[in-house]
Design a protein around this motif. Sequence first.
Motif, mmCIF file in Angstrom:
data_model
loop_
_atom_site.group_PDB
_atom_site.id
_atom_site.type_symbol
_atom_site.label_atom_id
_atom_site.label_comp_id
_atom_site.label_asym_id
_atom_site.label_seq_id
_atom_site.Cartn_x
_atom_site.Cartn_y
_atom_site.Cartn_z
ATOM 1 N N UNK A 9 0.832 -1.211 0.000
ATOM 2 C CA UNK A 9 0.000 0.000 0.000
ATOM 3 C C UNK A 9 0.862 1.255 0.000
ATOM 4 N N UNK A 10 2.021 1.205 0.669
ATOM 5 C CA UNK A 10 2.913 2.366 0.709
ATOM 6 C C UNK A 10 3.559 2.595 -0.656
ATOM 7 N N UNK A 11 3.951 1.514 -1.307
ATOM 8 C CA UNK A 11 4.548 1.638 -2.641
ATOM 9 C C UNK A 11 3.538 2.217 -3.622
ATOM 10 N N UNK A 12 2.332 1.679 -3.609
ATOM 11 C CA UNK A 12 1.300 2.146 -4.548
ATOM 12 C C UNK A 12 0.923 3.598 -4.273
ATOM 13 N N UNK A 13 0.877 3.977 -3.000
ATOM 14 C CA UNK A 13 0.570 5.365 -2.662
ATOM 15 C C UNK A 13 1.666 6.302 -3.160
ATOM 16 N N UNK A 14 2.940 5.895 -3.018
ATOM 17 C CA UNK A 14 4.051 6.711 -3.487
ATOM 18 C C UNK A 14 4.023 6.841 -5.011
ATOM 19 N N UNK A 15 3.731 5.755 -5.693
ATOM 20 C CA UNK A 15 3.612 5.796 -7.156
ATOM 21 C C UNK A 15 2.546 6.812 -7.564
ATOM 22 N N UNK A 16 1.407 6.761 -6.905
ATOM 23 C CA UNK A 16 0.322 7.684 -7.236
ATOM 24 C C UNK A 16 0.722 9.138 -6.983
ATOM 25 N N UNK A 17 1.430 9.374 -5.881
ATOM 26 C CA UNK A 17 1.875 10.734 -5.571
ATOM 27 C C UNK A 17 2.859 11.247 -6.617
ATOM 28 N N UNK A 18 3.783 10.388 -7.022
ATOM 29 C CA UNK A 18 4.771 10.790 -8.022
ATOM 30 C C UNK A 18 4.095 11.101 -9.345
ATOM 31 N N UNK A 19 3.252 10.211 -9.793
ATOM 32 C CA UNK A 19 2.625 10.397 -11.103
ATOM 33 C C UNK A 19 1.684 11.588 -11.119
ATOM 34 N N UNK A 20 1.038 11.866 -9.987
ATOM 35 C CA UNK A 20 0.188 13.056 -9.894
ATOM 36 C C UNK A 20 1.007 14.340 -10.041
ATOM 37 N N UNK A 21 2.292 14.259 -9.684
ATOM 38 C CA UNK A 21 3.201 15.402 -9.808
ATOM 39 C C UNK A 21 3.993 15.358 -11.115
ATOM 40 N N UNK A 22 3.573 14.488 -12.041
ATOM 41 C CA UNK A 22 4.254 14.334 -13.338
ATOM 42 C C UNK A 22 5.699 13.879 -13.200
ATOM 43 N N UNK A 23 5.950 13.048 -12.198
ATOM 44 C CA UNK A 23 7.264 12.439 -11.998
ATOM 45 C C UNK A 23 7.178 10.980 -12.448
ATOM 46 N N UNK A 24 8.048 10.585 -13.361
ATOM 47 C CA UNK A 24 8.085 9.217 -13.868
ATOM 48 C C UNK A 24 8.592 8.282 -12.773
ATOM 49 N N UNK A 25 7.951 7.131 -12.616
ATOM 50 C CA UNK A 25 8.361 6.151 -11.608
ATOM 51 C C UNK A 25 9.134 5.015 -12.272
ATOM 52 N N UNK A 26 10.404 4.869 -11.883
ATOM 53 C CA UNK A 26 11.205 3.708 -12.262
ATOM 54 C C UNK A 26 11.253 2.802 -11.039
ATOM 55 N N UNK A 27 10.518 1.698 -11.082
ATOM 56 C CA UNK A 27 10.468 0.801 -9.929
ATOM 57 C C UNK A 27 11.583 -0.221 -10.050
ATOM 58 N N UNK A 28 12.195 -0.569 -8.910
ATOM 59 C CA UNK A 28 13.428 -1.347 -8.981
ATOM 60 C C UNK A 28 13.509 -2.439 -7.933
#
Length: 252
Positions: free
Chosen positions: A123-142
């Motif tokens: 849930x924390x990972x998915x929430x962070x992804x959503x926050x980044x993408x809402x700010x137009x920040x590309x998420x590279x998950x690793x």
Amino acid sequence: MQPVIKLRNIELGTGRPKIAVPITGKTVADILSAVDPIKAAKPDLVEWRIDFFDGVTDAAKLQDAGQQLRNALGDIALLTTFRTKGEGGELALADADYFKVCQAVIAGKFTDALDVERYHEEKDVKQLVAQAQAANVVVIMSNHDFDKTPSAAEIVKRLTSMVDYGADVAKMAVMPQSAEDVLTLLSATNIAHQSLSRPVITMSMGDLGKVTRIAGEAFGSCLSFATVGAASAPGQIALAHLRPELEDLKLN
């Protein structure tokens, strides 16, 4: 068909694999002093490894340093990465503090992309992804395995889970113990490239895995990490050598 992921003036998932160069300075002065030699080498992307930065847990210091770096880089795309100790990084942080650092990066509005490690609470990972993408920040998950190379099926499973978690790009780095391990990574890369709906980045680390850093176009990895000065992972190749090697292996 995989979408092309745009980062400032570059596109991940089309053409030659793009080249990223790390910055690993401990102080703002160290970070900024690395910029001119890197700009002269003309990488496609800079990865700022903030786990090396002395002020990383102070949001104001982190954001101020990030803005100075952003200004100094000009048009070069910036990926910001906190690599945790368990995945080969410099600093041990509790999960809650890791997410606070990543959220401070997003709030600072200086980065084009954010590295998000896959193996934290879902849930924390998915929430962070959503926050980044809402700010137009590309998420590279690793995910990084510095001890071994999992099976091809396991590598593909992990990359697939990153896409399922919302990643824009899925990244996996592994450590080979044999030539067979290197082949395993390349096979998994090819499978993931053909089957996933997002671009992938993969590498086999160390000297044995160097071939994977130059073979991305043939097998489907969209980004390779090179050096101008200090390396941030074992097996990275100097940018001046890597660029012509990627060009020699281009597909017509």
